[in-house]
Design a protein around this motif. Sequence first.
Motif, PDB file in Angstrom:
ATOM      1  N   SER A  20     -29.274  23.538  36.181  1.00 23.59           N
ATOM      2  CA  SER A  20     -29.085  24.577  37.675  1.00 23.59           C
ATOM      3  C   SER A  20     -28.482  23.532  38.838  1.00 23.59           C
ATOM      4  O   SER A  20     -27.101  24.414  39.539  1.00 23.59           O
ATOM      5  CB  SER A  20     -30.625  24.711  38.194  1.00 23.59           C
ATOM      6  OG  SER A  20     -31.528  25.958  37.259  1.00 23.59           O
ATOM      7  N   GLN A  41     -29.772  26.623  43.688  1.00 21.91           N
ATOM      8  CA  GLN A  41     -30.611  27.011  42.010  1.00 21.91           C
ATOM      9  C   GLN A  41     -30.141  28.979  42.144  1.00 21.91           C
ATOM     10  O   GLN A  41     -31.029  29.509  41.675  1.00 21.91           O
ATOM     11  CB  GLN A  41     -31.713  26.878  42.035  1.00 21.91           C
ATOM     12  CG  GLN A  41     -32.088  25.610  42.127  1.00 21.91           C
ATOM     13  CD  GLN A  41     -32.609  24.853  41.464  1.00 21.91           C
ATOM     14  OE1 GLN A  41     -33.277  25.663  40.374  1.00 21.91           O
ATOM     15  NE2 GLN A  41     -32.624  23.660  40.773  1.00 21.91           N
ATOM     16  N   ASP A  44     -31.083  30.851  39.252  1.00 26.34           N
ATOM     17  CA  ASP A  44     -32.593  30.837  39.547  1.00 26.34           C
ATOM     18  C   ASP A  44     -33.270  32.091  39.964  1.00 26.34           C
ATOM     19  O   ASP A  44     -33.010  31.897  41.233  1.00 26.34           O
ATOM     20  CB  ASP A  44     -33.491  29.606  38.821  1.00 26.34           C
ATOM     21  CG  ASP A  44     -33.006  28.830  38.237  1.00 26.34           C
ATOM     22  OD1 ASP A  44     -32.315  28.890  37.343  1.00 26.34           O
ATOM     23  OD2 ASP A  44     -33.299  27.473  38.432  1.00 26.34           O
ATOM     24  N   GLY A  53     -39.260  25.809  38.227  1.00 23.07           N
ATOM     25  CA  GLY A  53     -38.341  24.829  38.129  1.00 23.07           C
ATOM     26  C   GLY A  53     -37.722  25.394  36.862  1.00 23.07           C
ATOM     27  O   GLY A  53     -36.739  24.674  36.043  1.00 23.07           O
ATOM     28  N   THR A  55     -35.612  28.854  34.053  1.00 28.39           N
ATOM     29  CA  THR A  55     -35.325  29.744  33.924  1.00 28.39           C
ATOM     30  C   THR A  55     -35.354  31.173  33.006  1.00 28.39           C
ATOM     31  O   THR A  55     -35.346  30.024  31.429  1.00 28.39           O
ATOM     32  CB  THR A  55     -33.531  29.154  33.837  1.00 28.39           C
ATOM     33  OG1 THR A  55     -33.227  28.104  35.151  1.00 28.39           O
ATOM     34  CG2 THR A  55     -31.983  30.538  34.071  1.00 28.39           C
TER      35      THR A  55
HETATM   36 MG    MG Z   1     -33.062  24.605  36.367  1.00 26.62          MG
END
Ligand code: MG
Length: 597
Positions: A20, A41, A44, A53, A55
């Motif tokens: 990311s 990010q 996301d 954390g 996706t």
């Molecule tokens: Mg990620």
Amino acid sequence: TELKNIRNFSIVAHIDHGKSTLADRLIQLTGTVAERDMKQQMLDAMDIERERGITIKANSVRIEYPAKDGETYILNLIDTPGHVDFAYEVSRSMQAVEGSLLVVDATQGVEAQTLANVYQAIDADHEIVPVLNKIDLPAAEPERVKEQIEDVIGIDASEAVEISAKTGLGIPDVLEAIVNRLPAPKGDVTAPLKAMLVDSWYDPYLGVVVMIRVIDGTVKKGDQIKMMQTGATYKIDKLSVLKPQMVDIPSLGPGEIGVFTASIKQVRDTKVGDTITHDKKPCAAPLPGFKPSIPVVFCGLFPVDANDFEALRDAIEKLQLNDASFSSEMETSAALGFGFRCGFLGLLHLEVIRDRLEREYDLDLITTAPSVVYKVHMKDGSVEDLHNPADMPDLTYVDHIEEPRIKATILVPDEYLGDVLKLCQDRRGIQLDLTYAGPRAMVVYDLPLNEVVFDFYDRLKSVTKGYASFDYQFTEYREDNLVKMQILVNDEPVDALSMMVHRDRAEQRGRAMCEKLKELIPRHMFKIPIQAAIGGKVIARETLSALRKDVTAKCYGGDATRKKKLLEKQKAGKKKMRQFGKVEIPQEAFISALKMD
Ligand code: MG
Ligand code: GDP
């Protein structure tokens, strides 16, 4: 855009290796998003993903990049989920692009998800550019990791790009490598439209949004299109590219990736992997080889407070708008009342959905034991899919039962190997392979999925102090000696605690369950037998002794406020209890009892 000026790629990585962060840098450096709009990010989208954390939905971004050769390129990045539960989403987005950046944390090296994902890229015939990330850290060992990539994965890493996605070091080299080392897409602009449905999701303002990759032909706003698998036709209302916010575009040609809306009612009407063509002038044949993503892990979700049933129904429907792989069916349980039997792609998927239901919709839920889908072969030759152990048919009609098996790949530092082998062996695993990559071992096991859905991942993390990495793939259904184990509390079967177990493990698991429940169920005014049984036969038994006096008795009638307080506490506690016959079981007991050590 001309084909030679397009590059489509994805990033494959183990979780936390920096996928990311790298995507953010690529977007930032090419000015795709103005500096002030840059959030960490970018890709996301959901909060919960950001927190964990991970996706979940594949996302995409279109980047314009003026390269050193003087030409401007369109780079389409499709972000793929990194976790095992979403392996199918990884594989489908791989089909939509020609190349991959293989991101490996230079302080960690190759992990199980790196392997699983990179093999998918190799299967999809991708050109692969290895990228070593986090070289800003003193612990980075780029040379060792390059060697490891060559040894373990078997791809040339001599020209790996060394970067720090955090500081931005090396990012221009990544962009040049994308242009120079990844192939341009192929396609025929004069052929009838052929596009792949890569993903779809529900947007509260726009309705169902469909992401496509055009293979041949051109698609325009206003076109009448047809989904070849479902046969449904739609008119394209809006055609856009993602930058990563939607920007309208008049048409998309071969090699291009974009999204459209077409007054489609539900995400369910869009089958990922389906071929999209023009209704009037269709292409000759659909794209090959797509499977629908089907739930493999099922559990019951029941509201703690029966009055929340309608709220739970609404919440589930809302989440399903955006997630076609999460299934649900109403279920009634003698013990838990009205609820839903829900299907998930895996345990993480289950956890994410339950979490969202509890947090975003403020629901208190009881989750029953996760179970896989068994194939029950009846004596009359028919085969039933068993989603819920409580529905197990009478054994006299059953010929045999098959369970899903997986191929699990585990990477672990040498010193923990013994513990990992023991864990796999305990879970009815069959060792398929054991090799070394430097100081780390790679073990491949054939395991029953059912033994993995409970707490395998937690156990693996704990016996290896977090150093092992794990990934799995479904392989096949196979017959084994499986039986339904029931739990009886005060002689009443508690259906929510029923489970399928291997006959050889039944006593051990039954005993463990009874012992745990004995600790988890509070004592009552009477003696409570807790039993595990197969068919009518009791295989384990514990007895919870009776409570002598009621809680308020020790107040000697004197202190009225204390007595009242105690009763209030009792009442609050009761709300979280479930009544089974004469016995009350706290909801934690369900979850705790099902965790095996
Ligand atoms: Mg990620
Ligand atoms: P993903 O799970 O692969 O998407 O990984 P993320 O991009 O979320 O990164 C995981 C963690 O590593 C985050 O805390 C990042 O800030 C950190 N990280 C990513 N790239 C670098 C890097 O080049 N150097 C350092 N020191 N940390 C990084």
